[in-house]
Design an enzyme around this catalytic site. Sequence first.
Site, PDB file in Angstrom:
ATOM      1  N   HIS A   9      -0.895 -71.305 -17.397  1.00 16.43           N
ATOM      2  CA  HIS A   9       0.452 -70.725 -17.564  1.00 16.43           C
ATOM      3  C   HIS A   9       1.356 -71.359 -16.520  1.00 16.43           C
ATOM      4  O   HIS A   9       1.467 -70.872 -15.385  1.00 16.43           O
ATOM      5  CB  HIS A   9       0.373 -69.199 -17.413  1.00 16.43           C
ATOM      6  CG  HIS A   9       1.660 -68.495 -17.706  1.00 16.43           C
ATOM      7  ND1 HIS A   9       1.726 -67.192 -18.130  1.00 16.43           N
ATOM      8  CD2 HIS A   9       2.948 -68.914 -17.649  1.00 16.43           C
ATOM      9  CE1 HIS A   9       2.984 -66.833 -18.313  1.00 16.43           C
ATOM     10  NE2 HIS A   9       3.756 -67.874 -18.014  1.00 16.43           N
ATOM     11  N   GLU A 192       5.295 -59.036 -20.577  1.00 16.64           N
ATOM     12  CA  GLU A 192       5.752 -59.346 -19.207  1.00 16.64           C
ATOM     13  C   GLU A 192       6.794 -58.279 -18.863  1.00 16.64           C
ATOM     14  O   GLU A 192       6.536 -57.394 -18.060  1.00 16.64           O
ATOM     15  CB  GLU A 192       6.357 -60.756 -19.142  1.00 16.64           C
ATOM     16  CG  GLU A 192       6.849 -61.142 -17.739  1.00 16.64           C
ATOM     17  CD  GLU A 192       7.570 -62.494 -17.691  1.00 16.64           C
ATOM     18  OE1 GLU A 192       8.032 -62.982 -18.741  1.00 16.64           O
ATOM     19  OE2 GLU A 192       7.692 -63.038 -16.571  1.00 16.64           O
ATOM     20  N   ASP A 271       6.116 -70.353 -12.585  1.00 16.79           N
ATOM     21  CA  ASP A 271       7.194 -71.255 -12.144  1.00 16.79           C
ATOM     22  C   ASP A 271       7.091 -71.404 -10.625  1.00 16.79           C
ATOM     23  O   ASP A 271       7.869 -70.798  -9.880  1.00 16.79           O
ATOM     24  CB  ASP A 271       8.558 -70.656 -12.530  1.00 16.79           C
ATOM     25  CG  ASP A 271       8.666 -70.446 -14.032  1.00 16.79           C
ATOM     26  OD1 ASP A 271       8.883 -71.426 -14.746  1.00 16.79           O
ATOM     27  OD2 ASP A 271       8.495 -69.288 -14.477  1.00 16.79           O
TER      28      ASP A 271
HETATM   29  N1  ADE Z   1      10.307 -69.302 -18.806  1.00 17.84           N
HETATM   30  C1  ADE Z   1       9.924 -69.752 -17.611  1.00 17.84           C
HETATM   31  N2  ADE Z   1       9.279 -68.788 -16.948  1.00 17.84           N
HETATM   32  C2  ADE Z   1       9.237 -67.699 -17.748  1.00 17.84           C
HETATM   33  C3  ADE Z   1       8.699 -66.396 -17.638  1.00 17.84           C
HETATM   34  N3  ADE Z   1       8.055 -65.977 -16.552  1.00 17.84           N
HETATM   35  N4  ADE Z   1       8.868 -65.547 -18.663  1.00 17.84           N
HETATM   36  C4  ADE Z   1       9.521 -65.937 -19.749  1.00 17.84           C
HETATM   37  N5  ADE Z   1      10.040 -67.144 -19.901  1.00 17.84           N
HETATM   38  C5  ADE Z   1       9.897 -68.023 -18.916  1.00 17.84           C
HETATM   39 ZN    ZN Z   2       5.801 -67.938 -18.157  1.00 21.81          ZN
END
Ligand code: ADE
Ligand code: ZN
EC number: 3.5.4.2
Length: 330
Positions: A9, A192, A271
């Site tokens: 991820h 999420e 990220d």
């Molecule tokens: N795009 C980049 N990071 C993300 C995340 N954590 N949730 C949804 N879209 C994303």
């Molecule tokens: Zn993500």
Amino acid sequence: MSLPKAELHLHIEGTLEPDLAFALAARNGVELPCADTDALREAYRFQDLQSFLDLYYALMTVLRTERDFEDLADAYLARAAAQGVRHAEIFFDPQAHLARGVGMGTVVEGLWRALGGSEERHGVSTRLIMCFLRDESAESAMATLDAAGPYLDRITGVGLDSAEVGHPPRKFREVYEAAAALGLRRVAHAGEEGPPEYITEALDVLGVERVDHGLRCVEDPALVERLVRERVPLTLCPLSNVRLRTVDTLAGHPLPAMLDAGLMCTVNSDDPAYFGGYAGDNFDAVRGALGLGPERLRELARNSFLASFLDDDEALRARYLAEVEAYDFG
Ligand code: ADE
Ligand code: ZN
């Protein structure tokens, strides 16, 4: 931590470190919303997913040429390798680039210049997963899948990301059916910020094999039971959850309870340039804050390879799994 692991991820655009962002901005004559790298780091105080996405999309405008995408991916692979990542399944967001006039070929060819040499240069095998932006239309997603036609030999699967709430998985039923018909693997972000029902929908309507995040499954015991029974992998991102305030504190993260429940959890970075760490940093963080012992950490690493799309190279998967079992925590 250098425990061998797969990263499942990881948004490549989310690996854009401030230094590289400013270097690319200068190279391409793009103006950034912040004066320097310190001001940029100041901007990394997010309230929620949307406040992060606003900066994420603004900064990625510095990515314009094949070489930019190559430099981005190569920098990520070097960092990942240094933290024990042996295999990386890398998301990219083509719609965010196509909308700026950067072609699918520029993105995929550029990324491939780094990924193609990654095993030799960094000792990291890779796969590429093309994500659809769920806050764009289903028609746009379908057009993106069409645009990827010439590059499908380089794309292993499709995913679904961006602003979750109000954009349920079912919106993308047809595009996922089309992706499946093309032989692409399927994953999706779900649970999420969105409710547990989105996780169920991702499984039942989109036919996903892994759920990205999936954190909010803990609110629905019947769903947890199903995920355990069906051994559905969840790609958790602990540092991301803290920065985006999906959990209050790392010490309060449900990962230990999820493992105890028998869920097939993996730990990933999402990220890393924005959330304070790469894959190894996420392992270090959960070891420190949650007190996970060697066998739990080994389980997470083992899960990462078992949940990976290495079905086309079982010998490589077996080699990685053997590395996990042989790892000495010292
Ligand atoms: N795009 C980049 N990071 C993300 C995340 N954590 N949730 C949804 N879209 C994303
Ligand atoms: Zn993500």
